[in-house]
Design an enzyme around this catalytic site. Structure first.
Site, PDB file in Angstrom:
ATOM      1  N   GLU A 195       0.841  -1.206   0.000  1.00 31.55           N
ATOM      2  CA  GLU A 195       0.000   0.000   0.000  1.00 31.55           C
ATOM      3  C   GLU A 195       0.872   1.251   0.000  1.00 31.55           C
ATOM      4  O   GLU A 195       2.093   1.165   0.126  1.00 31.55           O
ATOM      5  CB  GLU A 195      -0.865   0.027   1.284  1.00 31.55           C
ATOM      6  CG  GLU A 195      -2.249  -0.554   1.111  1.00 31.55           C
ATOM      7  CD  GLU A 195      -3.203   0.408   0.418  1.00 31.55           C
ATOM      8  OE1 GLU A 195      -2.759   1.473  -0.050  1.00 31.55           O
ATOM      9  OE2 GLU A 195      -4.392   0.080   0.330  1.00 31.55           O
TER      10      GLU A 195
ATOM     11  N   ARG B  93      -7.584   1.222  13.062  1.00 24.88           N
ATOM     12  CA  ARG B  93      -6.191   1.463  12.697  1.00 24.88           C
ATOM     13  C   ARG B  93      -6.134   2.486  11.567  1.00 24.88           C
ATOM     14  O   ARG B  93      -7.111   2.669  10.848  1.00 24.88           O
ATOM     15  CB  ARG B  93      -5.516   0.163  12.219  1.00 24.88           C
ATOM     16  CG  ARG B  93      -6.081  -0.357  10.893  1.00 24.88           C
ATOM     17  CD  ARG B  93      -5.101  -1.337  10.267  1.00 24.88           C
ATOM     18  NE  ARG B  93      -5.625  -2.024   9.100  1.00 24.88           N
ATOM     19  CZ  ARG B  93      -5.546  -1.552   7.847  1.00 24.88           C
ATOM     20  NH1 ARG B  93      -5.029  -0.367   7.608  1.00 24.88           N
ATOM     21  NH2 ARG B  93      -6.019  -2.261   6.835  1.00 24.88           N
TER      22      ARG B  93
ATOM     23  N   ASN C 213      -5.193   3.845   7.952  1.00 22.11           N
ATOM     24  CA  ASN C 213      -5.048   3.287   6.615  1.00 22.11           C
ATOM     25  C   ASN C 213      -4.358   4.351   5.758  1.00 22.11           C
ATOM     26  O   ASN C 213      -3.457   5.037   6.214  1.00 22.11           O
ATOM     27  CB  ASN C 213      -6.436   2.868   6.084  1.00 22.11           C
ATOM     28  CG  ASN C 213      -6.349   1.851   4.980  1.00 22.11           C
ATOM     29  OD1 ASN C 213      -5.609   0.879   5.099  1.00 22.11           O
ATOM     30  ND2 ASN C 213      -7.066   2.053   3.895  1.00 22.11           N
TER      31      ASN C 213
ATOM     32  N   ASN D 228      -9.374   5.781   2.250  1.00 20.48           N
ATOM     33  CA  ASN D 228      -8.366   5.414   1.262  1.00 20.48           C
ATOM     34  C   ASN D 228      -7.833   6.612   0.488  1.00 20.48           C
ATOM     35  O   ASN D 228      -7.482   7.618   1.078  1.00 20.48           O
ATOM     36  CB  ASN D 228      -8.900   4.285   0.376  1.00 20.48           C
ATOM     37  CG  ASN D 228      -8.268   2.957   0.747  1.00 20.48           C
ATOM     38  OD1 ASN D 228      -7.047   2.873   0.844  1.00 20.48           O
ATOM     39  ND2 ASN D 228      -9.065   1.926   0.971  1.00 20.48           N
TER      40      ASN D 228
ATOM     41  N   ASP E 138      -9.570   1.944  -4.232  1.00 20.34           N
ATOM     42  CA  ASP E 138      -8.636   1.898  -3.104  1.00 20.34           C
ATOM     43  C   ASP E 138      -7.761   3.154  -3.120  1.00 20.34           C
ATOM     44  O   ASP E 138      -8.259   4.246  -2.883  1.00 20.34           O
ATOM     45  CB  ASP E 138      -7.846   0.583  -3.187  1.00 20.34           C
ATOM     46  CG  ASP E 138      -7.114   0.258  -1.910  1.00 20.34           C
ATOM     47  OD1 ASP E 138      -6.751   1.188  -1.177  1.00 20.34           O
ATOM     48  OD2 ASP E 138      -6.857  -0.924  -1.635  1.00 20.34           O
TER      49      ASP E 138
HETATM   50 ZN    ZN Z   1      -5.747   1.441   0.466  1.00 23.49          ZN
END
Ligand code: ZN
Length: 288
Positions: A16, A99, A101, A147, A197
């Site tokens: 990521e 958490r 991201n 995201n 995402d």
């Molecule tokens: Zn992501």
């Protein structure tokens, strides 16, 4: 469709947070559940890794040196030479089941990052901004999976992805204060293309979106919601993308491994790249 090539067979669990550091000519990226920070150097194809000892959601460069990260314990500074992690602010210290991201810096050098539930609780996340003076503001509540986030070329619009909403949203954005408002839908993502995402912006003001379980990265006009291009990726879980390279004309793409060992994706968790006829922009760095 253009095809991308595997540049690092990283086998990350949950790759990521790709972001190019133009000053050092390296790509930072993270493995969230693998709890690692990575630095990939395309010139040598070498990849440095730091074990974070906790979940790490994203990474950005810091103007004063080193990087900033959003880890389980909050917003933090990380020294790449000494591997020292210094927690700066933990807005969800009282929420053990969330958490951090994804997140990025805005044009004024504020660090935006959002949270999500680790237990699948709907709407348990928020989007925060860490100002240069280290104060934190909560900007969006009721977030499913926080995201991709980018700012338009004229710095008046912020585009943001809550993956659970299956779309890219737009907000009016005030550069001077960081305040946002007037949320509306910018680009609905068709469900048969997976879930939106990570995201990045190119020099023409178009957005590039990574598709989780969608085997692709797509380019959209965020004003008209027109699909402009599709990059095929040989992995289902495509998680983030960022322009890099000396000319900022290479799109780097992170991926994740499937939950179980699904056959047919030997490159899952790898770092991919594709050369494009369009350039990206230098990433904004944290000003604090
Ligand atoms: Zn992501």
């Amino acid at each position: 469709m253009n095809d991308c090539e595997l540049v690092l067979d990283a086998r990350a669990q949950l790759g990521e947070g790709a972001i190019w550091d133009a000053g050092r000519q390296v790509l930072y990226w993270v493995d969230i559940t693998g709890q690692k920070l990575h630095e990939f150097n395309p010139a040598t194809r070498a990849n440095r890794t730091w074990e974070m000892g906790q979940l790490i959601g994203t990474v950005v460069a810091r103007r004063s040196g080193g990087v900033m990260v959003a880890v389980y314990d909050g917003f933090a500074a990380f020294n790449l030479d000494t591997a020292k992690l210094e927690i700066i602010a933990d807005p969800e210290a009282d929420l053990p089941d969330t958490r951090f991201n994804d997140g990025k810096c805005d044009p004024a050098g504020r660090f935006w990052a959002g949270t999500m539930s680790t237990k699948g609780v709907p709407g348990a996340g928020s989007l925060y901004v860490l100002d240069a003076d280290h104060s934190v503001r909560r900007m969006v509540t009721g977030v499913g999976t926080s995201n991709g986030i980018v700012w338009s070329l004229d710095q008046r619009t912020m585009y943001y992805i809550d993956t659970k909403l299956q779309r890219v949203d737009a907000f009016d954005y005030d550069l001077a204060t960081g305040n946002i408002g007037n949320r509306r839908v910018a680009v609905p993502i068709p469900a048969d293309q997976g879930r939106p995402d990570g995201m990045t912006l190119d020099a023409e003001g178009m957005i590039w979106v990574a598709h989780w379980e969608g085997w692709r990265v797509t380019r959209w006009n965020p004003v008209t919601a027109e699909l402009l291009a599709t990059i095929k990726v040989p992995v289902a879980r495509v998680t983030s993308c960022a322009f890099g390279g000396p000319q900022l004309d290479t799109l780097y793409i992170t991926t994740a491994r499937p939950a179980a060992d699904v056959p047919g994706q030997p490159q899952a968790g790898g770092l991919f790249a594709v050369q494009l006829g369009v350039r990206g922009l230098p990433a904004f760095e944290y000003a604090g």
